[in-house]
Design a protein around this motif. Structure first.
Motif, PDB file in Angstrom:
ATOM      1  N   ASP A   1       0.808  -1.221   0.000  1.00  0.00           N
ATOM      2  CA  ASP A   1       0.000   0.000   0.000  1.00  0.00           C
ATOM      3  C   ASP A   1       0.840   1.270   0.000  1.00  0.00           C
ATOM      4  OD1 ASP A   1      -2.041  -1.842   0.173  1.00  0.00           O
ATOM      5  OD2 ASP A   1      -2.361  -1.568   2.317  1.00  0.00           O
ATOM      6  N   GLN A   2       1.922   1.293   0.767  1.00  0.00           N
ATOM      7  CA  GLN A   2       2.787   2.472   0.817  1.00  0.00           C
ATOM      8  C   GLN A   2       3.877   2.417  -0.237  1.00  0.00           C
ATOM      9  OE1 GLN A   2       1.685   4.853   2.515  1.00  0.00           O
ATOM     10  NE2 GLN A   2       1.733   4.594   4.726  1.00  0.00           N
ATOM     11  N   GLY A   3       4.429   1.215  -0.467  1.00  0.00           N
ATOM     12  CA  GLY A   3       5.548   1.083  -1.394  1.00  0.00           C
ATOM     13  C   GLY A   3       5.156   0.771  -2.815  1.00  0.00           C
ATOM     14  N   HIS A   4       3.896   0.379  -3.029  1.00  0.00           N
ATOM     15  CA  HIS A   4       3.417   0.043  -4.381  1.00  0.00           C
ATOM     16  C   HIS A   4       4.383  -0.916  -5.072  1.00  0.00           C
ATOM     17  CE1 HIS A   4       0.627   3.271  -3.577  1.00  0.00           C
ATOM     18  NE2 HIS A   4       1.617   4.144  -3.488  1.00  0.00           N
ATOM     19  N   ILE A   5       4.785  -1.939  -4.339  1.00  0.00           N
ATOM     20  CA  ILE A   5       5.787  -2.885  -4.807  1.00  0.00           C
ATOM     21  C   ILE A   5       5.346  -3.558  -6.103  1.00  0.00           C
ATOM     22  CG2 ILE A   5       4.852  -4.752  -3.383  1.00  0.00           C
ATOM     23  CD1 ILE A   5       7.702  -5.697  -2.903  1.00  0.00           C
ATOM     24  N   LYS A   6       6.318  -3.750  -7.005  1.00  0.00           N
ATOM     25  CA  LYS A   6       6.049  -4.398  -8.291  1.00  0.00           C
ATOM     26  C   LYS A   6       7.026  -5.551  -8.498  1.00  0.00           C
ATOM     27  CE  LYS A   6       4.381  -0.170 -10.560  1.00  0.00           C
ATOM     28  NZ  LYS A   6       4.514   0.675  -9.338  1.00  0.00           N
ATOM     29  N   SER A   7       6.583  -6.537  -9.248  1.00  0.00           N
ATOM     30  CA  SER A   7       7.430  -7.683  -9.557  1.00  0.00           C
ATOM     31  C   SER A   7       8.709  -7.219 -10.256  1.00  0.00           C
ATOM     32  CB  SER A   7       6.676  -8.660 -10.450  1.00  0.00           C
ATOM     33  OG  SER A   7       7.474  -9.782 -10.747  1.00  0.00           O
ATOM     34  N   GLY A   8       9.826  -7.785  -9.838  1.00  0.00           N
ATOM     35  CA  GLY A   8      11.112  -7.457 -10.443  1.00  0.00           C
ATOM     36  C   GLY A   8      11.843  -6.305  -9.787  1.00  0.00           C
TER      37      GLY A   8
ATOM     38  N   VAL B   1      10.267  -9.915   4.292  1.00  0.00           N
ATOM     39  CA  VAL B   1      11.097 -10.635   3.319  1.00  0.00           C
ATOM     40  C   VAL B   1      10.236 -11.595   2.504  1.00  0.00           C
ATOM     41  CG1 VAL B   1      12.934 -12.361   3.062  1.00  0.00           C
ATOM     42  CG2 VAL B   1      13.238 -10.446   4.647  1.00  0.00           C
ATOM     43  N   GLN B   2       9.395 -12.352   3.193  1.00  0.00           N
ATOM     44  CA  GLN B   2       8.598 -13.383   2.514  1.00  0.00           C
ATOM     45  C   GLN B   2       7.483 -12.784   1.661  1.00  0.00           C
ATOM     46  OE1 GLN B   2       8.131 -17.101   5.191  1.00  0.00           O
ATOM     47  NE2 GLN B   2       8.383 -15.402   6.627  1.00  0.00           N
ATOM     48  N   ILE B   3       6.862 -11.718   2.146  1.00  0.00           N
ATOM     49  CA  ILE B   3       5.802 -11.071   1.372  1.00  0.00           C
ATOM     50  C   ILE B   3       6.381 -10.417   0.124  1.00  0.00           C
ATOM     51  CG2 ILE B   3       4.127  -9.172   1.406  1.00  0.00           C
ATOM     52  CD1 ILE B   3       3.681  -9.884   4.402  1.00  0.00           C
ATOM     53  N   ALA B   4       7.524  -9.758   0.267  1.00  0.00           N
ATOM     54  CA  ALA B   4       8.165  -9.139  -0.900  1.00  0.00           C
ATOM     55  C   ALA B   4       8.515 -10.195  -1.944  1.00  0.00           C
ATOM     56  CB  ALA B   4       9.408  -8.368  -0.473  1.00  0.00           C
ATOM     57  N   LYS B   5       9.005 -11.352  -1.500  1.00  0.00           N
ATOM     58  CA  LYS B   5       9.302 -12.430  -2.437  1.00  0.00           C
ATOM     59  C   LYS B   5       8.027 -12.946  -3.099  1.00  0.00           C
ATOM     60  CE  LYS B   5      12.418 -14.425  -3.442  1.00  0.00           C
ATOM     61  NZ  LYS B   5      13.250 -14.240  -4.679  1.00  0.00           N
TER      62      LYS B   5
ATOM     63  N   GLU C   1      13.039  -8.733  -5.932  1.00  0.00           N
ATOM     64  CA  GLU C   1      14.385  -9.220  -5.624  1.00  0.00           C
ATOM     65  C   GLU C   1      14.747  -8.643  -4.264  1.00  0.00           C
ATOM     66  OE1 GLU C   1      16.312 -11.294  -7.538  1.00  0.00           O
ATOM     67  OE2 GLU C   1      14.493 -11.508  -8.773  1.00  0.00           O
ATOM     68  N   VAL C   2      14.909  -9.504  -3.279  1.00  0.00           N
ATOM     69  CA  VAL C   2      14.945  -9.050  -1.889  1.00  0.00           C
ATOM     70  C   VAL C   2      16.334  -9.160  -1.276  1.00  0.00           C
ATOM     71  CG1 VAL C   2      13.974  -9.373   0.428  1.00  0.00           C
ATOM     72  CG2 VAL C   2      12.524  -9.688  -1.589  1.00  0.00           C
ATOM     73  N   THR C   3      16.772  -8.052  -0.682  1.00  0.00           N
ATOM     74  CA  THR C   3      17.975  -8.022   0.144  1.00  0.00           C
ATOM     75  C   THR C   3      17.549  -7.841   1.590  1.00  0.00           C
ATOM     76  OG1 THR C   3      19.331  -7.061  -1.621  1.00  0.00           O
ATOM     77  CG2 THR C   3      20.117  -6.775   0.643  1.00  0.00           C
TER      78      THR C   3
ATOM     79  N   GLY D   1      26.831   0.822   0.166  1.00  0.00           N
ATOM     80  CA  GLY D   1      26.984  -0.140  -0.916  1.00  0.00           C
ATOM     81  C   GLY D   1      26.864   0.496  -2.293  1.00  0.00           C
ATOM     82  N   ASN D   2      26.960  -0.358  -3.317  1.00  0.00           N
ATOM     83  CA  ASN D   2      26.921   0.102  -4.706  1.00  0.00           C
ATOM     84  C   ASN D   2      25.593  -0.206  -5.401  1.00  0.00           C
ATOM     85  OD1 ASN D   2      29.626   1.059  -4.667  1.00  0.00           O
ATOM     86  ND2 ASN D   2      30.354  -1.065  -4.891  1.00  0.00           N
ATOM     87  N   VAL D   3      24.674  -0.841  -4.691  1.00  0.00           N
ATOM     88  CA  VAL D   3      23.381  -1.210  -5.264  1.00  0.00           C
ATOM     89  C   VAL D   3      22.339  -0.156  -4.905  1.00  0.00           C
ATOM     90  CG1 VAL D   3      21.552  -2.950  -5.319  1.00  0.00           C
ATOM     91  CG2 VAL D   3      23.946  -3.663  -5.086  1.00  0.00           C
ATOM     92  N   GLN D   4      21.484   0.176  -5.866  1.00  0.00           N
ATOM     93  CA  GLN D   4      20.370   1.082  -5.598  1.00  0.00           C
ATOM     94  C   GLN D   4      19.061   0.293  -5.604  1.00  0.00           C
ATOM     95  OE1 GLN D   4      20.709   4.438  -8.414  1.00  0.00           O
ATOM     96  NE2 GLN D   4      21.282   5.664  -6.632  1.00  0.00           N
ATOM     97  N   TYR D   5      18.159   0.692  -4.715  1.00  0.00           N
ATOM     98  CA  TYR D   5      16.926  -0.052  -4.508  1.00  0.00           C
ATOM     99  C   TYR D   5      15.711   0.791  -4.903  1.00  0.00           C
ATOM    100  CZ  TYR D   5      20.148  -2.856  -1.761  1.00  0.00           C
ATOM    101  OH  TYR D   5      21.224  -3.609  -1.367  1.00  0.00           O
ATOM    102  N   ASP D   6      14.677   0.092  -5.381  1.00  0.00           N
ATOM    103  CA  ASP D   6      13.406   0.759  -5.666  1.00  0.00           C
ATOM    104  C   ASP D   6      12.673   1.087  -4.369  1.00  0.00           C
ATOM    105  OD1 ASP D   6      13.062   0.456  -8.738  1.00  0.00           O
ATOM    106  OD2 ASP D   6      13.613  -1.568  -8.078  1.00  0.00           O
ATOM    107  N   LEU D   7      12.873   0.226  -3.381  1.00  0.00           N
ATOM    108  CA  LEU D   7      12.136   0.348  -2.125  1.00  0.00           C
ATOM    109  C   LEU D   7      13.022  -0.102  -0.975  1.00  0.00           C
ATOM    110  CD1 LEU D   7       9.481   0.649  -0.453  1.00  0.00           C
ATOM    111  CD2 LEU D   7       8.855  -1.641  -1.224  1.00  0.00           C
TER     112      LEU D   7
END
Length: 315
Positions: A137-144, A161-165, A170-172, A202-208
């Motif tokens: 609802d807040q993050g509007h998470i999308k596949s990938g 972690v499990q819901i995002a998967k 792609e979960v860190t 780190g060197n990785v950028q995240y959508d959320l």
């Protein structure tokens, strides 16, 4: 009935196990024989008086939000449940789950996942609802999308972690050394041990970025958040509130806060994920109701892995 009550705000010592009158239900409520509850940080924050502006000064109070149990009576306006149903839910304020019986509104419960014990089911609502509502609802998470969960082994983070998967991300996961294997077992794609590496460098950028323990801020995460990325916190600190308000009015990165909103629809959605094997429940310790003070004290260390369950009327 037996319940744990407080007559003042304070340390875990104010929790008293004693006899009280069972609750009387309203037309839209169920009376539930509580088999189990669990501890969320909000429980001991209320007990300490940190939320007294909301919870008020009337005592005695029975705390506790999460419950799983059996319906023993239904109000005249209840249509979806009947005596004998096994249910789970989150009471919302003012609580009442730390007792042998609790009154709870029909729209705050769902049928208990069939593959969980009562203790496991009672560990779900607060943490999993917070995680789901943050990500969806807040993050509007999308596949990938690339998603980072800070506090990935905790009561909220282990569900996140499990819901995002389950939602295709792609979960860190970020956790301490002792929980690396646990977070890997929750199917995180990458696990960062915060004692060895600061993810903000780190060197990785995240959508959320979902900070499930409220330890960071948008300003600390800006470099590793994509240009239109979203940072979500569970903790309404002055900084997080200000960042949320400011970023709401400008394009680019957003800061948001999540506050759990108990409801039967989301509980039913989680039930489906649990029964499909996409979410499992991590319980660190289980305490009997009469040892609730010890359970609160352990939760306050903020070192629990997963949830702390409370056995009340075990079968």
């Amino acid at each position: 009935m037996k319940a744990v009550v407080i007559r003042q705000y304070g340390s875990a010592e104010v929790l008293q196990y004693e006899d009280v009158e069972p609750p009387k239900i309203k037309p839209h409520q169920l009376l539930v024989k509580v088999r189990a509850s669990s501890v969320n940080p909000i429980d001991w924050k209320i007990r300490q008086g940190m939320l007294s502006l909301i919870t008020g000064s009337a005592f005695p109070k029975i705390l506790g939000f999460d419950l799983a149990g059996d319906v023993v009576e239904v109000g005249s306006q209840v249509t979806r449940f009947q005596p004998g149903d096994a249910v789970y839910g989150s009471t919302g304020l003012p609580g009442g789950a730390y007792a042998e019986y609790a009154a709870i509104a029909e729209n705050l419960v769902a049928l208990k996942p069939s593959n969980l014990t009562y203790e496991e089911a009672a560990a779900v609502p607060g943490g999993a609802l917070t995680a789901l509502q943050a990500l969806r609802d807040q993050g509007h998470i999308k596949s990938g999308q690339a998603v980072l969960i800070n506090g990935a082994a905790g009561g909220v983070g282990s569900f996140a972690v499990q819901i995002a998967k389950a939602l295709g991300a792609e979960v860190t996961g970020v956790c301490s050394t002792k929980n690396v294997d646990l977070v890997k077992s929750l199917n995180a794609d990458i696990v960062i041990d915060y004692t060895q590496q600061d993810f903000t460098n780190g060197n990785v950028q995240y959508d959320l970025i979902f900070d499930a323990v409220g330890k960071r801020s948008l300003s600390q995460c800006k470099r590793v958040l994509k240009a239109n990325g979203i940072y979500i916190s569970t903790l309404p600190t002055p900084q997080s509130v200000i960042e949320t308000l400011i970023t709401a009015f400008f394009p680019g990165q957003k800061a948001k806060l999540v506050l759990e909103k108990p409801n039967s629809q989301d509980l039913a959605y989680l039930k489906d994920l649990i029964e499909a094997g996409k979410i499992r429940v991590v319980i660190d310790r289980t305490y009997p109701l009469q040892e609730l003070a010890a359970a609160h004290a352990y939760s306050e260390t903020e070192h629990a892995s997963g949830k702390i369950a409370i056995a009340i009327n075990p079968i």
